[in-house]
Design a protein around this motif. Structure first.
Motif, PDB file in Angstrom:
ATOM      1  N   HIS A   1      -3.595   0.915  13.834  1.00 38.25           N
ATOM      2  CA  HIS A   1      -3.386   1.304  12.443  1.00 38.25           C
ATOM      3  C   HIS A   1      -2.034   1.969  12.254  1.00 38.25           C
ATOM      4  O   HIS A   1      -1.556   2.699  13.122  1.00 38.25           O
ATOM      5  CB  HIS A   1      -4.456   2.309  11.983  1.00 38.25           C
ATOM      6  CG  HIS A   1      -5.863   1.852  12.203  1.00 38.25           C
ATOM      7  ND1 HIS A   1      -6.339   0.660  11.721  1.00 38.25           N
ATOM      8  CD2 HIS A   1      -6.897   2.447  12.849  1.00 38.25           C
ATOM      9  CE1 HIS A   1      -7.622   0.546  12.059  1.00 38.25           C
ATOM     10  NE2 HIS A   1      -7.981   1.600  12.752  1.00 38.25           N
TER      11      HIS A   1
ATOM     12  N   ARG B   1      -0.693   5.751   6.157  1.00 38.33           N
ATOM     13  CA  ARG B   1      -0.543   5.349   4.753  1.00 38.33           C
ATOM     14  C   ARG B   1       0.886   5.549   4.265  1.00 38.33           C
ATOM     15  O   ARG B   1       1.320   4.917   3.310  1.00 38.33           O
ATOM     16  CB  ARG B   1      -1.529   6.146   3.889  1.00 38.33           C
ATOM     17  CG  ARG B   1      -2.973   5.713   4.056  1.00 38.33           C
ATOM     18  CD  ARG B   1      -3.926   6.551   3.232  1.00 38.33           C
ATOM     19  NE  ARG B   1      -4.032   7.910   3.751  1.00 38.33           N
ATOM     20  CZ  ARG B   1      -4.876   8.836   3.283  1.00 38.33           C
ATOM     21  NH1 ARG B   1      -5.684   8.532   2.275  1.00 38.33           N
ATOM     22  NH2 ARG B   1      -4.928  10.034   3.813  1.00 38.33           N
TER      23      ARG B   1
ATOM     24  N   ASN C   1      -7.725  -2.324  10.350  1.00 34.75           N
ATOM     25  CA  ASN C   1      -8.717  -2.016   9.329  1.00 34.75           C
ATOM     26  C   ASN C   1      -8.567  -3.027   8.187  1.00 34.75           C
ATOM     27  O   ASN C   1      -7.493  -3.168   7.615  1.00 34.75           O
ATOM     28  CB  ASN C   1      -8.483  -0.584   8.831  1.00 34.75           C
ATOM     29  CG  ASN C   1      -9.140  -0.293   7.502  1.00 34.75           C
ATOM     30  OD1 ASN C   1     -10.148  -0.904   7.159  1.00 34.75           O
ATOM     31  ND2 ASN C   1      -8.567   0.631   6.771  1.00 34.75           N
TER      32      ASN C   1
ATOM     33  N   GLY D   1      -9.494  -2.821   5.286  1.00 38.93           N
ATOM     34  CA  GLY D   1      -9.243  -2.163   4.009  1.00 38.93           C
ATOM     35  C   GLY D   1     -10.482  -1.494   3.437  1.00 38.93           C
ATOM     36  O   GLY D   1     -11.590  -2.018   3.536  1.00 38.93           O
ATOM     37  N   SER D   2     -10.296  -0.304   2.870  1.00 38.95           N
ATOM     38  CA  SER D   2     -11.375   0.423   2.216  1.00 38.95           C
ATOM     39  C   SER D   2     -10.786   1.205   1.052  1.00 38.95           C
ATOM     40  O   SER D   2      -9.574   1.197   0.828  1.00 38.95           O
ATOM     41  CB  SER D   2     -12.064   1.371   3.201  1.00 38.95           C
ATOM     42  OG  SER D   2     -11.162   2.353   3.667  1.00 38.95           O
ATOM     43  N   LYS D   3     -11.630   1.906   0.323  1.00 38.57           N
ATOM     44  CA  LYS D   3     -11.150   2.663  -0.836  1.00 38.57           C
ATOM     45  C   LYS D   3     -10.157   3.748  -0.428  1.00 38.57           C
ATOM     46  O   LYS D   3      -9.121   3.934  -1.065  1.00 38.57           O
ATOM     47  CB  LYS D   3     -12.332   3.278  -1.576  1.00 38.57           C
ATOM     48  CG  LYS D   3     -13.236   2.264  -2.277  1.00 38.57           C
ATOM     49  CD  LYS D   3     -14.367   2.962  -3.016  1.00 38.57           C
ATOM     50  CE  LYS D   3     -15.264   1.941  -3.727  1.00 38.57           C
ATOM     51  NZ  LYS D   3     -16.382   2.594  -4.449  1.00 38.57           N
ATOM     52  N   LYS D   4     -10.480   4.469   0.632  1.00 34.63           N
ATOM     53  CA  LYS D   4      -9.614   5.566   1.052  1.00 34.63           C
ATOM     54  C   LYS D   4      -8.456   5.110   1.928  1.00 34.63           C
ATOM     55  O   LYS D   4      -7.371   5.703   1.887  1.00 34.63           O
ATOM     56  CB  LYS D   4     -10.435   6.615   1.799  1.00 34.63           C
ATOM     57  CG  LYS D   4     -11.410   7.392   0.928  1.00 34.63           C
ATOM     58  CD  LYS D   4     -12.084   8.484   1.738  1.00 34.63           C
ATOM     59  CE  LYS D   4     -13.025   9.311   0.887  1.00 34.63           C
ATOM     60  NZ  LYS D   4     -13.686  10.391   1.664  1.00 34.63           N
ATOM     61  N   TYR D   5      -8.713   4.059   2.701  1.00 35.48           N
ATOM     62  CA  TYR D   5      -7.695   3.652   3.663  1.00 35.48           C
ATOM     63  C   TYR D   5      -7.372   2.167   3.485  1.00 35.48           C
ATOM     64  O   TYR D   5      -8.155   1.300   3.859  1.00 35.48           O
ATOM     65  CB  TYR D   5      -8.168   3.947   5.093  1.00 35.48           C
ATOM     66  CG  TYR D   5      -8.289   5.431   5.321  1.00 35.48           C
ATOM     67  CD1 TYR D   5      -7.187   6.179   5.712  1.00 35.48           C
ATOM     68  CD2 TYR D   5      -9.491   6.090   5.082  1.00 35.48           C
ATOM     69  CE1 TYR D   5      -7.277   7.550   5.883  1.00 35.48           C
ATOM     70  CE2 TYR D   5      -9.596   7.462   5.253  1.00 35.48           C
ATOM     71  CZ  TYR D   5      -8.477   8.188   5.646  1.00 35.48           C
ATOM     72  OH  TYR D   5      -8.572   9.544   5.800  1.00 35.48           O
ATOM     73  N   PRO D   6      -6.225   1.898   2.915  1.00 35.49           N
ATOM     74  CA  PRO D   6      -5.816   0.505   2.668  1.00 35.49           C
ATOM     75  C   PRO D   6      -5.756  -0.306   3.957  1.00 35.49           C
ATOM     76  O   PRO D   6      -5.727   0.252   5.061  1.00 35.49           O
ATOM     77  CB  PRO D   6      -4.427   0.656   2.042  1.00 35.49           C
ATOM     78  CG  PRO D   6      -4.396   2.053   1.513  1.00 35.49           C
ATOM     79  CD  PRO D   6      -5.228   2.858   2.441  1.00 35.49           C
ATOM     80  N   LYS D   7      -5.723  -1.602   3.801  1.00 37.29           N
ATOM     81  CA  LYS D   7      -5.672  -2.513   4.937  1.00 37.29           C
ATOM     82  C   LYS D   7      -4.542  -2.137   5.895  1.00 37.29           C
ATOM     83  O   LYS D   7      -3.413  -1.889   5.487  1.00 37.29           O
ATOM     84  CB  LYS D   7      -5.456  -3.940   4.438  1.00 37.29           C
ATOM     85  CG  LYS D   7      -5.431  -4.990   5.539  1.00 37.29           C
ATOM     86  CD  LYS D   7      -5.260  -6.380   4.946  1.00 37.29           C
ATOM     87  CE  LYS D   7      -5.218  -7.442   6.036  1.00 37.29           C
ATOM     88  NZ  LYS D   7      -5.060  -8.800   5.460  1.00 37.29           N
TER      89      LYS D   7
ATOM     90  N   THR E   1      -4.377   0.571   7.772  1.00 41.46           N
ATOM     91  CA  THR E   1      -4.234   2.009   8.011  1.00 41.46           C
ATOM     92  C   THR E   1      -5.548   2.536   8.584  1.00 41.46           C
ATOM     93  O   THR E   1      -6.591   1.898   8.493  1.00 41.46           O
ATOM     94  CB  THR E   1      -3.890   2.768   6.724  1.00 41.46           C
ATOM     95  OG1 THR E   1      -4.985   2.661   5.800  1.00 41.46           O
ATOM     96  CG2 THR E   1      -2.634   2.212   6.082  1.00 41.46           C
TER      97      THR E   1
END
Length: 428
Positions: A287, A290, A318, A320-326, A328
């Motif tokens: 990762h 951000r 990763n 991608g998720s709401k808190k951590y973009p793809k 990261t």
């Protein structure tokens, strides 16, 4: 009768002369054929042997692809004539570096886990572990020392009352002798989970029996082998190794280290590589932060994935998720540096496609791993349990991590070619 005898003798002499003449004429032809076969056999043996001599050891591929490669081209020597047996032995021989890569890390993982269980921040085990790590770095020739500081954390009792627990946290710092101001930090936390309340104690989270093989003797072991592999390699940028404590208490060690850095040191830190939880998770992830620039992510995170693919190692980012973009990651010491706008590369093993898809679930729920996690749990994160249920995983992940990270660090630190190091020494 005498004349008849003379006639027979003359005839016999003529026949013998003819045979001798034929033998004399055929012998060079026979020798030529034998010599030709020997030459062809030697050529075949050399051709079969050449790839084994020229094959780069694992961990060297990426370096060979860069202008600043550290792989010695002398290793690609021209093939020489060998006996068939010798040629066979050479062909089947494995590169020494590839055969041993990861062994030192695995040995360190086991040693740290078994000799220093319960390495909670401020504990006696933590202090002993810090002293051990400092000695390891010093034995490799690094300038190393321990750094202690006072801190506190909130502890919740069963009656919901809260108390501040005071601790003295100790981290370990090691570095090469100064060459340039710019540096790359390679870090891993060595403390194990500290229970934050009575309810966690009752649920057997953390505590003095937690070996912390995965979290995070694994990261420390790989960091130590990286230090060992790099100790005699000249690089344009300085390497600094940081074994933090207090990560399990909201990254107290990382925060303390960052707080003591001058602005110049921050500006000269090209990258922070954080190693955390490398064993129990389903696959390796790389990762960026951000706040890590895309061009830096390309030569660090994306480059790591390229090297992994080269060696057939399963690795990902990763999704991608709401808190951590793809691309990261979260929740370890590297976030401290990411928040300070210092480029980071985080390495972990987990499974971002499971559970809440936030990286917290390491593997599928099963009778062996009923919650899909081993973190902070003494009954799972110990050598006996992991080796029984994930046999060979410690060696595999140690080797995989080194195969990716070692050439990557050589590239990023601009390691000098072996021949260039020799020229520099002669000039001095």
């Amino acid at each position: 009768m005498f004349s008849r005898f003379c006639l027979r003798a003359a005839l016999l002499v003529a026949i013998l002369g003819c045979v001798t003449s034929i033998s004399a004429n055929t012998k060079p032809v026979k020798e030529a054929k034998l010599g030709q076969f020997a030459a062809e056999h030697s050529l075949i043996a050399n051709k079969a042997n050449a790839p084994a001599i020229a094959e780069p050891a694992p961990g060297q591929f990426a370096a060979e692809q860069m202008l600043l490669s550290t792989v010695s081209h002398a290793a690609k020597a021209a093939p020489t004539t060998q006996s068939p047996q010798k040629a066979k032995e050479t062909k089947n021989a494995k590169p020494a570096e590839g055969a041993s890569l990861g062994r030192f890390a695995a040995k360190q993982i086991r040693h740290i886990a078994t000799h220093f269980p319960g390495r909670m921040a401020g504990s006696q085990a933590e202090l002993l572990a810090a002293d051990y790590l400092q000695q390891q770095f010093a034995s490799m020739g690094y300038l190393s020392n321990t750094r202690s500081f006072d801190a506190q954390y909130l502890y919740t009792k069963n009656d919901t009352s809260e108390d501040w627990n005071k601790v003295t946290v100790t981290s370990v710092i090691a570095a090469q002798k100064g060459k340039q101001g710019k540096q790359i930090i390679i870090m891993a936390h060595f403390d194990t989970y500290t229970p934050l309340g009575d309810h966690e104690v009752h649920n057997n989270l953390g505590g003095p029996t937690l070996q912390g093989v995965d979290d995070n003797a694994s990261g420390v072991g790989v960091m130590l082998e990286l230090a060992q592999q790099m100790k005699d390699i000249s690089t344009a940028y300085r390497l600094r190794f940081l074994a933090t404590s207090g990560e399990e208490l909201k990254s107290l060690g990382a925060k303390n280290y960052l707080r003591r850095m001058t602005q110049e040191e921050r500006d000269n830190t090209l990258l922070v590589i954080n190693l955390d939880n490398l064993i129990a998770g389903d696959q390796l992830y790389f990762h960026s932060g951000r706040n890590t620039a895309p061009e830096v992510a390309k030569i660090t995170r994306d480059r790591a994935l390229e090297i992994a693919q080269r060696y057939g190692i399963t690795a990902a980012i990763n999704p991608g998720s709401k808190k951590y973009p793809k691309g990261t990651g979260c929740c370890s010491d590297h976030t401290v540096f990411d928040d300070a706008k210092i480029p980071v590369l985080a390495v972990e093993a987990t499974n971002w496609s499971l559970g809440d898809k936030d990286g917290y679930q390491q593997t599928a729920v099963s009778p062996q791993f009923p919650q899909g996690v081993t973190w902070h749990r003494p009954q799972y994160d110990n050598l006996q349990y992991l080796e029984s249920n994930l046999p060979g995983r410690i060696e595999q992940r140690s080797r995989d991590s080194l195969q990716i990270l070692l050439p990557l660090i050589k590239e990023l630190a601009q390691a000098r070619h072996a021949s260039e190091q020799g020229k520099t020494k002669k000039k001095k």
